[in-house]
Write an enzyme that holds these catalytic residues in place. Structure first.
Site, short mmCIF file in Angstrom:
data_model
loop_
_atom_site.label_atom_id
_atom_site.label_comp_id
_atom_site.label_asym_id
_atom_site.label_seq_id
_atom_site.Cartn_x
_atom_site.Cartn_y
_atom_site.Cartn_z
N HIS A 1 0.85 -1.18 0.00
CA HIS A 1 0.00 0.00 0.00
C HIS A 1 0.89 1.24 0.00
O HIS A 1 1.76 1.39 0.86
CB HIS A 1 -0.91 0.01 1.23
CG HIS A 1 -2.09 -0.89 1.09
ND1 HIS A 1 -3.37 -0.52 1.45
CD2 HIS A 1 -2.20 -2.16 0.62
CE1 HIS A 1 -4.21 -1.51 1.21
NE2 HIS A 1 -3.52 -2.52 0.72
N PRO B 1 -3.46 0.98 18.54
CA PRO B 1 -3.24 0.47 17.18
C PRO B 1 -3.37 1.49 16.07
O PRO B 1 -3.08 1.17 14.91
CB PRO B 1 -4.34 -0.60 17.05
CG PRO B 1 -5.43 -0.12 17.96
CD PRO B 1 -4.73 0.53 19.12
N TYR C 1 -9.10 6.01 7.16
CA TYR C 1 -9.17 6.47 8.54
C TYR C 1 -10.15 7.63 8.57
O TYR C 1 -9.90 8.67 7.96
CB TYR C 1 -7.80 6.93 9.04
CG TYR C 1 -6.80 5.83 9.30
CD1 TYR C 1 -6.51 5.42 10.60
CD2 TYR C 1 -6.15 5.19 8.25
CE1 TYR C 1 -5.60 4.42 10.85
CE2 TYR C 1 -5.23 4.18 8.48
CZ TYR C 1 -4.95 3.79 9.79
OH TYR C 1 -4.05 2.79 10.02
N LYS D 1 1.93 0.50 14.89
CA LYS D 1 3.32 0.43 15.33
C LYS D 1 3.68 -0.82 16.13
O LYS D 1 4.85 -1.09 16.34
CB LYS D 1 3.65 1.67 16.18
CG LYS D 1 3.75 2.94 15.38
CD LYS D 1 5.04 2.97 14.59
CE LYS D 1 4.96 3.86 13.37
NZ LYS D 1 4.36 3.23 12.20
N TYR E 1 4.21 6.74 9.56
CA TYR E 1 3.39 5.55 9.28
C TYR E 1 4.22 4.47 8.59
O TYR E 1 4.09 3.28 8.91
CB TYR E 1 2.22 5.95 8.40
CG TYR E 1 1.06 4.96 8.42
CD1 TYR E 1 -0.01 5.14 9.28
CD2 TYR E 1 1.05 3.86 7.58
CE1 TYR E 1 -1.08 4.25 9.30
CE2 TYR E 1 0.00 2.96 7.59
CZ TYR E 1 -1.07 3.15 8.46
OH TYR E 1 -2.11 2.25 8.49
#
Length: 390
Positions: free
Chosen positions: A74, A291, A202, A295, A383
């Protein structure tokens, strides 16, 4: 008679198995024990968003080829708020990506690789305590599935036994660590349906947070913010889909039968110390994160990379400097990850009792991120993962 080895590893999770794998490449023997069965370890479904550095370690060390062939690369995520989607382009911002590859698949690969290499890997063996941390021969006292005592004597003992670590008390004693509990949780579902989106979504909505993800071509993983005391069986499937649709306005969800549901509580923890004498903590035994920032497993891998170099220097060269500095070195990344996870969490979730000011401030923060090249790059860098310490 005690089992003698160079490194005794408690816990056959990602941290423990990867550590034994990397040590083996240096010719350093280890014994790995876990209270669970192999079947339980390989079939407990867990999320898995792997940073690029994690993928490079797994593939480059020979631990996993499937991460590249079966994992899904991704190159961005979508942030949704105010009914609109905004793509964060990872490769365009920082030239990196992440892979969706569930944790239990990583464990299958690691277990297969270790058994093929002749690893002494003992399932159904429960560690009860560690003795002699300040000596050069610490010992693990454990019990096997038949109730028989197992004693392992090693040069170094590593606690990779998760958030309920037995080894942790040996390292931290009464000092423990820094802890934070969040006032919300995630209600998670797995459902049989094709992906609703090619990339993760998100979403910050007036009703609370939602995450739209996937587990494969015919399975979706979705979460929505809920109260920590929510009963996982409290909602009908119809109600679950109503809630999810309300949290991602403007997105058409592919709906299907829900075959798993759970409530995931949010906690942050960092042990004050990750090493005492010849006993070390890695992964969730040393720290946990919410979460939102993806990480958890990646931090475990980062710990293991640092510890592998420290143990190689200690056990093969007699150099104690890296081992002595392990806790301080590893915790630098841990606290960066704690901040990133907290930041993502606070920016995307609706706080209990939040005022209109709080809501509009969140939207201002989100716009500051998506409308700024620097803001997008900061999120993309955190990220996809910072460079691994060497």
């Amino acid at each position: 008679m005690p089992v003698r080895t160079r490194v005794a590893v408690i816990g056959a999770g990602p941290a423990g198995l990867l550590l034994s794998h990397l040590l083996g490449r240096h010719g350093i023997e280890s014994v790995v024990v876990d209270s669970r069965s192999r079947v339980e370890i390989e079939t407990t479904i867990r999320a898995g968003i792997l940073e690029q550095g994690t993928v490079e370690i797994l593939s480059g060390s020979g631990a996993s080829d499937r991460v590249l062939t079966a994992g899904h690369r991704h190159e961005g995520i979508e942030l949704r708020f105010d009914g609109e989607g905004h793509r964060i382009d990872f490769t365009g911002s920082v030239g990196r990506a992440v892979w969706l590859y569930p944790q239990h698949e990583v464990l299958k690969d690691l277990i297969a690789a270790r058994l093929m290499a002749g690893q002494d890997l003992r399932f159904g063996v429960t560690a009860e305590r560690v003795e002699g941390a300040e000596t050069d021969r610490p010992r693990v006292l454990a019990r096997d599935a038949g109730g028989h005592t197992v004693e392992i004597e090693a040069d170094v003992v590593v606690g990779a036994d998760g958030s309920r670590s037995v080894v942790r008390e040996t390292v931290t004693g009464a000092y423990g660590g820094s802890f934070r509990e969040y006032p919300f949780a995630w209600f998670g579902i797995l459902c049989e349906a094709p992906p609703s989106s090619e990339e993760l979504i998100y979403s910050n909505s007036p009703d609370g947070f939602a995450l739209i993800s996937r587990r494969g071509p015919g399975v979706q993983r979705m979460y929505f913010q809920c109260d920590p005391g929510t009963d996982a069986e409290a909602y009908t499937e119809e109600r679950l889909w109503e809630i999810l649709r309300s949290r991602v306005p403007g997105v058409t969800l592919n709906e299907g039968p829900v075959f798993q549901r759970d409530v995931l509580r949010f906690r942050s923890f960092v042990a004050h110390e990750m090493r005492r004498g010849r006993v070390v903590l890695v992964g969730d035994a040393a720290h946990t994160v919410p979460p939102t920032g993806a990480k958890g497993m990646n931090l475990a891998v980062a710990d293991v990379v640092v510890l592998t170099e420290a143990l190689r220097a200690l056990l093969l060269d007699g150099d104690e400097s890296l081992f002595g500095a392990f806790s301080d070195t590893a915790r630098q990344r841990v606290w960066k990850a704690q901040h990133f996870s907290w930041w993502m969490t606070s920016m995307l979730h609706r706080q209990p009792g939040a005022s209109d000011f709080d809501h509009w401030r969140q939207l201002g923060e989100l716009r500051s991120v998506v409308e700024s090249a620097a803001g997008r790059a900061y999120l993309a860098e955190g990220y996809t993962g910072w460079p691994l310490a060497r």
